[in-house]
Design an enzyme around this catalytic site. Sequence first.
Site, PDB file in Angstrom:
ATOM      1  N   GLU A  69      -4.202   2.655  -7.860  1.00  0.00           N
ATOM      2  CA  GLU A  69      -4.627   4.011  -7.517  1.00  0.00           C
ATOM      3  C   GLU A  69      -3.444   4.948  -7.688  1.00  0.00           C
ATOM      4  O   GLU A  69      -2.371   4.706  -7.106  1.00  0.00           O
ATOM      5  CB  GLU A  69      -5.133   4.110  -6.080  1.00  0.00           C
ATOM      6  CG  GLU A  69      -5.595   5.519  -5.738  1.00  0.00           C
ATOM      7  CD  GLU A  69      -6.101   5.684  -4.311  1.00  0.00           C
ATOM      8  OE1 GLU A  69      -6.750   6.698  -4.031  1.00  0.00           O
ATOM      9  OE2 GLU A  69      -5.836   4.798  -3.478  1.00  0.00           O
ATOM     10  N   HIS A  87       0.843  -1.198   0.000  1.00  0.00           N
ATOM     11  CA  HIS A  87       0.000   0.000   0.000  1.00  0.00           C
ATOM     12  C   HIS A  87       0.881   1.252   0.000  1.00  0.00           C
ATOM     13  O   HIS A  87       1.980   1.261   0.558  1.00  0.00           O
ATOM     14  CB  HIS A  87      -0.923   0.003   1.218  1.00  0.00           C
ATOM     15  CG  HIS A  87      -1.988   1.057   1.144  1.00  0.00           C
ATOM     16  ND1 HIS A  87      -1.751   2.367   1.484  1.00  0.00           N
ATOM     17  CD2 HIS A  87      -3.282   0.988   0.740  1.00  0.00           C
ATOM     18  CE1 HIS A  87      -2.861   3.071   1.310  1.00  0.00           C
ATOM     19  NE2 HIS A  87      -3.809   2.252   0.860  1.00  0.00           N
TER      20      HIS A  87
END
Length: 257
Positions: free
Chosen positions: A176, A107
């Site tokens: 993203e 992440h």
Amino acid sequence: MSSTTPRRRLIGLSTKMYFSLQQTRDFTNSFLCKLADVPAELLSRIDIFIVPDFISLTTTVAQLKSSSVPIWTGAQDCHWEDQGAFTGEVSPSVLRSAGAKLVEVGHAERRRIFGEDDTMVAKKAAAVSRNGMIPLVCIGERTPGDVHVAVDECRAQVDAVMSAVPDEAEVILAYEPVWAIGASQPAGEKHILDVVAGIRGLECVKRRTGTTRALYGGSAGPGLYEKLKSGLDGLFLGRFGHDPDQFVKTIQEVAGA
């Protein structure tokens, strides 16, 4: 599963570190109650997952067992070794035995705050796969630019993971743009679709015999997946999904799009 076999849609969320233990229990119970009102035939088309904090993991696994449809439980991270003198770390082997189906790695927050690089993320993805779970690998470019620049930056992240994970293993890529996280203006749908198409076109992805699903991991709102369904297999929600009503509504949108 071959690359020509249709991929099942996938939607889930991470609670990050926002919930207390009781809040996670309450959220999961509320979610299950609301999901029970959704037609089973609609839910049979998709895979659903929840990624709680480590302390809540086994409780969440136990709660989700009561669901009439399978719901996966995931973990937010893991170490790349199964055991050893790594104080404070979490073993992928233990996560598997606790009931985790997938593990999130790479992440943007872990890359930025804890200095995780592509090599470390790839080792973690390999450990997840080695233990019979699915690596959910977060990828994205750091600076705004055109599609070619974005794909080139993501290429290094994807190449590292795919070189470490067996070609026949399942992998989930959650895309993203890092520059869009928390920004007043999110990335446009065309940019997202074009970058994901470029990632799917990478040789390391095309050659795989295992399923490779691509999710959009950014902020989601009503109707977003309808705009992304031509190129994305689903959504990986953050705080937007922490409202059980919104989570269930988005599940229905993904399933029915």
